[in-house]
Design an enzyme around this catalytic site. Structure first.
Site, PDB file in Angstrom:
ATOM      1  N   CYS A  27       0.855  -1.100  -0.165  1.00  0.00           N
ATOM      2  CA  CYS A  27       0.328   0.136   0.038  1.00  0.00           C
ATOM      3  C   CYS A  27       0.783   1.191  -0.654  1.00  0.00           C
ATOM      4  O   CYS A  27       2.272   1.108   0.550  1.00  0.00           O
ATOM      5  CB  CYS A  27      -1.216  -0.431   1.140  1.00  0.00           C
TER       6      CYS A  27
ATOM      7  N   ASP B 114       0.496   3.888   2.161  1.00  0.00           N
ATOM      8  CA  ASP B 114       0.737   4.386   3.263  1.00  0.00           C
ATOM      9  C   ASP B 114       1.909   4.807   3.756  1.00  0.00           C
ATOM     10  O   ASP B 114       2.681   4.243   3.460  1.00  0.00           O
ATOM     11  CB  ASP B 114      -0.159   3.107   4.356  1.00  0.00           C
TER      12      ASP B 114
ATOM     13  N   ARG C  13       3.132   5.531   6.899  1.00  0.00           N
ATOM     14  CA  ARG C  13       3.648   4.096   7.893  1.00  0.00           C
ATOM     15  C   ARG C  13       3.812   2.924   7.666  1.00  0.00           C
ATOM     16  O   ARG C  13       4.406   1.939   7.766  1.00  0.00           O
ATOM     17  CB  ARG C  13       2.397   4.013   8.403  1.00  0.00           C
TER      18      ARG C  13
ATOM     19  N   HIS D   7      -1.800  -4.506   5.046  1.00  0.00           N
ATOM     20  CA  HIS D   7      -2.099  -3.362   6.949  1.00  0.00           C
ATOM     21  C   HIS D   7      -3.128  -2.947   7.692  1.00  0.00           C
ATOM     22  O   HIS D   7      -4.115  -2.760   6.742  1.00  0.00           O
ATOM     23  CB  HIS D   7      -0.780  -1.867   7.217  1.00  0.00           C
TER      24      HIS D   7
ATOM     25  N   CYS E 289      -5.916   0.461   7.119  1.00  0.00           N
ATOM     26  CA  CYS E 289      -6.422   0.909   5.500  1.00  0.00           C
ATOM     27  C   CYS E 289      -6.435   1.835   5.487  1.00  0.00           C
ATOM     28  O   CYS E 289      -8.482   1.689   5.402  1.00  0.00           O
ATOM     29  CB  CYS E 289      -5.803  -0.531   4.511  1.00  0.00           C
TER      30      CYS E 289
END
Length: 730
Positions: A557, A559, A561, A618, A621
């Protein structure tokens, strides 16, 4: 018992055949009675073998102690030397009882190998004179100086016997059909034939056998000299035995050695050997190696070899009288040359300990054994101190800004080098001071702090950044620092920009703070990379500059993090990464032309030949939250999430199958995040090339799920998910 008869008895016979000639030769080199070497061999085999901490180590008279014993015999006499051996053995027993064997391994191997090499040179030089028909001199230097005269003389049959012995030692191991007979024994037997024919050579005198040995007596002389002799014999014999014991553990798969028990057993053996009029006992590498190679499985092989030596001496001792002294001298000379082990020297080279090896060897040859070992230990200590307190100071100017990198242990010894480098920085310059240190003492801190205060008063700036423990920052704050060194701090490269602080930096004016905050974090991060990380990575990346060869395609992803290289502990060149919102893989039928994920899959499988494709989801999401209507409805996101419709359908189907009393595993959003990974693995199989390679076993598909809050990686399966186990250290 069957194992003993099958393995240990044959091995004991082989070791017995090796031990007898070596024991005789070491007796000659030590200036001791011939029978003393046989006594030490018997006691070393039976006593040390039965009580020792190693099941395969073979003990007996050691060539490395021959020089010590020779000096003791010359100084105190043979009977007093036997008593010194008894005292040395008692000291070894005490050391073993108090469990200090591991401390003996703290002696630098470079010193030990250098000592043995020096002893080997001394033995070879002295025995060479006997081979040439002369007599050895009182020192290695005298032996070396008189050697040309000895070589120029005609020595007749003595030289021939010595050459025959050496030739047999050289070629015997290369003759496959006669390897059952050890080379030392074969050399002495073959040399005895011409000696018997000529009948004019010096024979070994073993008249009286064991009965000719004398009991020990107290040494006479200075107490300090006697105590030094006891310590020298005890420590040298103990260290050689323990090092051989450690080496023997690498040779066999049996039980590991108990070093304290082995040291105590060596002490008991030395007490018995000295009391019976024998040489000092130590573990011997040659006999131990022979024992292991002959197939020994237990300590019975060591014990039985001592029994065979005893029976041979009692029943067939008259055969020893047929051995010519010149042959024994040639055998010892050959052993002495072998003690200068170039293999050890090469191993020490990579650790930069060659000077210790050669200085110790030179000291033993030119000055004496105790003096050479002391010089070697002193040099080893100095080099260790230099390494432990070593520091590198580099100051460079680039773009009007100076960078000073200090690496190592910053102690008072480095203050002159540090102040010299700092003095070269012009007043008023902007300085970035990187302290890559694991220790800083007060003298170094005061010198650094004094320069910084003076430089800032002159209009310059100093930014201090510490990569290890905050030695400088702690000292500035007046906090008590740790007494020991710190390990490398690994939190620099993976922490977010907001969590990084410049250590020990002075408080900035408000205007300066505002100007710093206006600098983008990304630009500052690239500067940090260029300054600190790039120099270390450049050699690695230089080799990868022309091509890549990753083993995994990692679909994750977008993302912020999720950092694939952190959660997989991978580096440059390991992962071919494709990232998008929701870690989605469009199905082959619905993927638009030129779609990036499809292009990444094709390139990774067809060109890069990856072995694994991993889809990593994760917790929490945002894309999955949007599917559930818990996130803003954005047009672009809505269009992309059409590729997640099958994940949503799969989720609803799973939710409907739950019992009314069941809540499922985790929150609905996290359950959808995990189901989405499983669905993307199915979507991968809709691509014909991927499906074909999976069926052929050339490609593997895996799913990962990263729980952000728990910092935990799970391996996803269709029936659940399994946490990745942690590596445990013992």
């Amino acid at each position: 018992m069957l194992s003993v008869m099958r393995y240990d008895v044959p091995a004991s016979l082989v070791v017995f055949l090796v031990a007898v000639p070596l024991s005789l030769g070491i007796s000659v080199a030590s200036g001791a009675p011939i029978a003393a070497g046989l006594v030490a061999a018997v006691v070393g085999g039976v006593v040390a073998g039965a009580l020792g901490g190693s099941v395969v180590q073979v003990s007996g008279p050691a060539a490395g102690l021959a020089l010590v014993v020779s000096e003791l015999v010359h100084t105190f006499g043979w009977r007093a030397t036997c008593m010194i051996t008894v005292f040395a053995g008692a000291l070894q027993v005490l050391l073993g009882v108090f469990r200090v064997a591991r401390a003996a391994l703290g002696v630098s191997p470079a010193v030990v190998h250098g000592m043995l090499a020096g002893v080997g040179v001394v033995i070879a030089l002295s025995q060479l004179h006997i081979v040439l028909g002369g007599k050895p001199q009182s020192s290695a230097v005298d032996n070396l100086l008189t050697l040309p005269y000895q070589i120029m003389n005609n020595h007749g049959h003595a030289v021939m016997i010595g050459l025959i012995t050496i030739m047999v030692m050289l070629v015997w191991g290369r003759l496959p059909k006669v390897r059952a007979v050890p080379a030392p024994l074969a050399a002495l037997l073959i040399a005895a034939v011409p000696a018997a024919l000529f009948g004019c050579l010096t024979k070994v005198d073993l008249s009286g056998g064991f009965s000719s040995l004398q009991h020990p007596m107290l040494p006479q002389g200075e107490v300090l000299a006697i105590v030094s002799a006891v310590l020298l014999v005890s420590l040298l014999a103990g260290v050689e035995s323990l090092l051989t014991c450690v080496a023997s553990d690498r040779m066999h798969p049996g039980p590991r050695a108990n070093l304290d028990r082995e040291l105590a057993a060596q002490g008991v053996a030395n007490v018995v050997s000295g009391a019976c009029g024998g040489l000092p006992v130590a573990g011997v590498v040659v006999r131990t190696t022979t024992n292991v190679r002959a197939g020994a499985r237990s300590r019975w092989s060591t014990v039985l070899h001592g029994v065979w030596i005893l029976l041979f001496t009692v029943c067939f001792g008259w055969l020893i009288a047929l051995i010519p002294m010149e042959a024994l001298a040639a055998l010892l000379m050959f052993i002495g040359v072998q003690m200068v082990n170039l293999g050890h020297a090469r191993n020490l080279r990579s650790h930069r300990e060659m000077p210790i090896y050669f200085v110790t060897m030179g000291g033993v040859v030119l000055i004496g054994l105790a003096e050479g070992v002391a010089i070697g230990l002193g040099l080893a200590a100095l080099l260790a101190l230099r390494r432990l307190t070593g520091v590198s100071v580099q100051a460079r100017e680039s773009g009007g800004r100076w960078r000073v990198v200090v690496s190592g242990s910053l102690t008072f010894l480095a203050v002159p080098r540090l102040t010299r480098a700092l003095a070269a920085i012009p007043p008023g310059a902007a300085v970035a001071l990187d302290l890559d240190i694991d220790f800083m003492d007060n003298a170094a801190f005061e010198a650094l702090q004094a320069w910084r205060v003076q430089h800032e008063r002159g209009g310059g700036t100093v930014d201090v950044d510490e990569q290890h423990g905050d030695w400088y920052a702690t000292a500035v704050g007046g906090t008590r620092v740790s007494a020991g060194k710190t390990h490398t701090r690994h939190d620099r490269w993976w922490q977010p920009w907001a969590h990084r602080r410049t250590a020990g930096a002075p408080e900035q004016p408000l205007e300066s703070q505002e100007s710093q905050e206006s600098v983008p974090d990304l630009l500052e991060g690239t500067r940090e990379f260029q300054r600190r990380t790039a120099p270390r990575m450049r050699p690695l990346l230089h080799g990868m500059a022309r091509e890549q060869a990753p083993s995994h395609l990692f679909i994750a992803c977008a993302d912020s993090r999720i950092v694939p290289n952190i959660i997989t502990a991978s580096g440059p060149g390991d992962l071919f990464t494709a990232r998008n919102v929701g870690n989605l893989v469009p199905r082959a039928a619905s993927a638009p032309a030129g779609e990036s994920v499809t292009a990444a899959i094709e390139y990774a499988v067809s060109v890069l030949k990856v072995k694994t494709i991993t889809v990593c989801g994760h917790s929490g999401c945002g894309a999955m939250a949007a599917l559930l209507g818990k996130a803003p409805d954005l047009p672009g996101l809505r269009g992309w999430l059409r590729h997640a419709e099958h994940s949503l359908e799969r989720f609803h189907s799973a939710e409907r199958s739950l019992h009314p009393d069941e809540n499922g595993e985790g929150e609905p959003l996290d359950r959808l995040c995990r189901i989405n990974v499983i669905q993307q693995l199915d979507n991968l199989r809709t691509h014909p090339l991927v499906d074909h390679m999976v069926r052929d076993g050339r490609l593997e598909l895996t799913g990962l799920y990263f729980d952000i809050g728990a910092a935990r990686v799970h391996v996803l399966e269709r029936e659940g998910f399994t946490p990745v186990p942690e590596m445990r250290t013992h």
